[in-house]
Design a protein around this motif. Structure first.
Motif, mmCIF file in Angstrom:
data_model
loop_
_atom_site.group_PDB
_atom_site.id
_atom_site.type_symbol
_atom_site.label_atom_id
_atom_site.label_comp_id
_atom_site.label_asym_id
_atom_site.label_seq_id
_atom_site.Cartn_x
_atom_site.Cartn_y
_atom_site.Cartn_z
ATOM 1 N N GLY A 11 -25.958 -11.970 13.155
ATOM 2 C CA GLY A 11 -26.477 -10.815 13.888
ATOM 3 C C GLY A 11 -26.208 -9.538 13.115
ATOM 4 N N GLY A 14 -28.594 -5.755 12.623
ATOM 5 C CA GLY A 14 -28.661 -4.526 13.431
ATOM 6 C C GLY A 14 -27.545 -4.488 14.455
ATOM 7 N N GLY A 35 -29.114 -13.176 9.670
ATOM 8 C CA GLY A 35 -30.074 -12.930 10.754
ATOM 9 C C GLY A 35 -31.434 -13.471 10.343
ATOM 10 N N SER A 37 -34.473 -11.501 10.347
ATOM 11 C CA SER A 37 -35.373 -10.520 9.741
ATOM 12 C C SER A 37 -34.840 -10.032 8.389
ATOM 13 C CB SER A 37 -35.530 -9.329 10.703
ATOM 14 O OG SER A 37 -35.941 -8.204 9.990
ATOM 15 N N CYS A 55 -31.634 -16.640 8.235
ATOM 16 C CA CYS A 55 -31.377 -17.900 8.919
ATOM 17 C C CYS A 55 -31.682 -17.771 10.408
ATOM 18 C CB CYS A 55 -29.900 -18.165 8.666
ATOM 19 S SG CYS A 55 -29.088 -19.396 9.571
ATOM 20 N N LEU A 57 -30.622 -18.954 13.751
ATOM 21 C CA LEU A 57 -29.450 -19.639 14.320
ATOM 22 C C LEU A 57 -29.771 -20.408 15.610
ATOM 23 C CD1 LEU A 57 -26.897 -16.786 13.678
ATOM 24 C CD2 LEU A 57 -26.957 -18.980 12.509
ATOM 25 N N ALA A 82 -24.455 -12.804 16.566
ATOM 26 C CA ALA A 82 -25.880 -12.914 16.951
ATOM 27 C C ALA A 82 -25.989 -13.338 18.408
ATOM 28 C CB ALA A 82 -26.587 -13.929 16.059
ATOM 29 N N GLY A 83 -26.903 -12.720 19.113
ATOM 30 C CA GLY A 83 -27.099 -13.111 20.510
ATOM 31 C C GLY A 83 -28.079 -12.185 21.178
ATOM 32 N N LYS A 150 -22.199 -16.434 27.990
ATOM 33 C CA LYS A 150 -21.032 -15.680 27.540
ATOM 34 C C LYS A 150 -19.732 -16.264 28.113
ATOM 35 C CE LYS A 150 -23.192 -13.060 24.728
ATOM 36 N NZ LYS A 150 -22.943 -13.188 23.288
ATOM 37 N N GLY A 179 -18.214 -4.238 27.133
ATOM 38 C CA GLY A 179 -19.174 -3.929 28.188
ATOM 39 C C GLY A 179 -20.452 -3.447 27.515
ATOM 40 N N PRO A 180 -21.325 -2.724 28.236
ATOM 41 C CA PRO A 180 -22.575 -2.268 27.638
ATOM 42 C C PRO A 180 -22.358 -1.389 26.396
ATOM 43 C CG PRO A 180 -22.579 -1.931 30.006
ATOM 44 C CD PRO A 180 -21.196 -2.343 29.652
#
Ligand SMILES: NC(=O)c1ccc[n+]([C@@H]2O[C@H](COP(=O)([O-])OP(=O)(O)OC[C@H]3O[C@@H](n4cnc5c(N)ncnc54)[C@H](OP(=O)(O)O)[C@@H]3O)[C@@H](O)[C@H]2O)c1
Length: 263
Positions: A11, A14, A35, A37, A55, A57, A82-83, A150, A179-180
């Motif tokens: 990931g 970005g 990632g 892209s 790659c 995933l 990545a997620g 998660k 958190g966010p």
């Protein structure tokens, strides 16, 4: 000659992954950004001076290929970052999209941890699995499958960590539960960003600090820590009901923005 110290970050194209790569580069690691892209990976690698590895995933064989490509190189840190999230009523969300999410958020984390851990136990090394505060609460209405992925990451990581601790392993694994955070995550999930989303640079620094302290569970920020505490002491039914309202608002916020654009 300087010894190479690699930090693999999935990931890395970005968001949080790219920030984690920059923080690790400052600490003398050679980041490898993973990632799908290539274009975004190249741009992120320019910022931190890292390598890239393209790659997907969501495919087990590509996770295995990633391991094969790096198993003989000195990978000291693996960050499974990545997620993505899928938003909507469980009755309405796409099964294909959710299965892809489960593959990236759970299967890839599981496979890469399984493959890299023995080498890290031999040579020393760290694996940080990026979970979420979503993994610390009883469930997430309107993002039920995302929250479940998660919770899987938190549970898997903490179980492994206890095994490593008991045998005084040289390897470390930990779960990072922000958190966010202000990244592309919300756009990808089709929801509006939470008010007061955390700064990704600060969040990345908190992750690295926690990893350096070898914390099994890293919960950054005071409000996030409060949520975690509340989830442990308050009835699950209450937490679920409050969370349902919060999640509903996030989806509504996006609908309102769409309507605004149309006008
Ligand atoms: N932002 C938040 O509020 C927040 C909060 C808690 C936890 N998290 C977690 O933090 C992690 C990073 O998310 P973010 O906030 O940085 O979101 P983001 O900006 O959308 O970044 C997601 C990253 O995952 C990669 N990715 C997605 N599918 C992939 C696949 N099939 N194969 C390889 N890479 C893939 C993307 O790269 P490509 O598109 O190039 O493949 C991208 O680099 C995620 O695990 C997320 O669940 C985020």
């Amino acid at each position: 000659m300087k010894t190479e110290k690699l930090a693999l970050i999935t990931g890395g194209s970005g968001g949080l992954g790219a920030k984690l790569a920059c923080e690790l580069a400052k600490k003398g690691y050679q980041p490898v950004l993973v990632g799908r892209s290539e274009e975004r990976l190249r741009a992120a690698a320019m910022d931190c001076g890292g390598e890239i590895f393209v790659c997907d995933l969501s495919k087990r064989e590509e996770c295995e290929h990633l391991y094969e490509a790096f198993r003989r190189r000195p990978v000291q840190i693996l960050i499974n970052c990545a997620g993505f999230g899928v938003y909507g009523s469980f009755a309405a969300t796409s099964l294909d999209e959710e299965m892809e999410m489960a593959a990236v958020n759970c299967m890839a984390v599981h496979v890469l941890t399984k493959l890299f851990l023995p080498d890290m136990e031999r040579r020393g090394g760290s694996i940080l699995n990026v979970a979420s505060s979503a993994g610390l609460v009883p469930g997430g209405p309107y993002m039920a499958a995302y929250y479940a992925t998660k919770a899987y990451v938190v549970s898997l990581t903490r179980g492994i960590e206890e095994e490593l601790r008991a045998r005084r392993s040289r390897a470390y694994v930990g779960a990072f539960c922000p958190g966010p955070v202000n990244t592309g995550f919300f756009d990808r999930a089709g929801i509006s960003a939470s008010v007061g989303s955390a700064d990704p640079d600060k969040t990345a620094r908190a992750a690295i600090r926690g990893m350096e302290k070898r914390k099994s569970l890293i919960v950054p920020g005071a409000s996030n820590a409060m949520t975690y505490f509340a989830a442990r002491i308050l009835p699950s039914a209450l937490i679920l009901a409050v969370n349902r309202r919060i999640q509903q608002k996030k989806g509504q916020g996006r609908e309102d923005a769409k309507e605004e654009k149309k006008r």
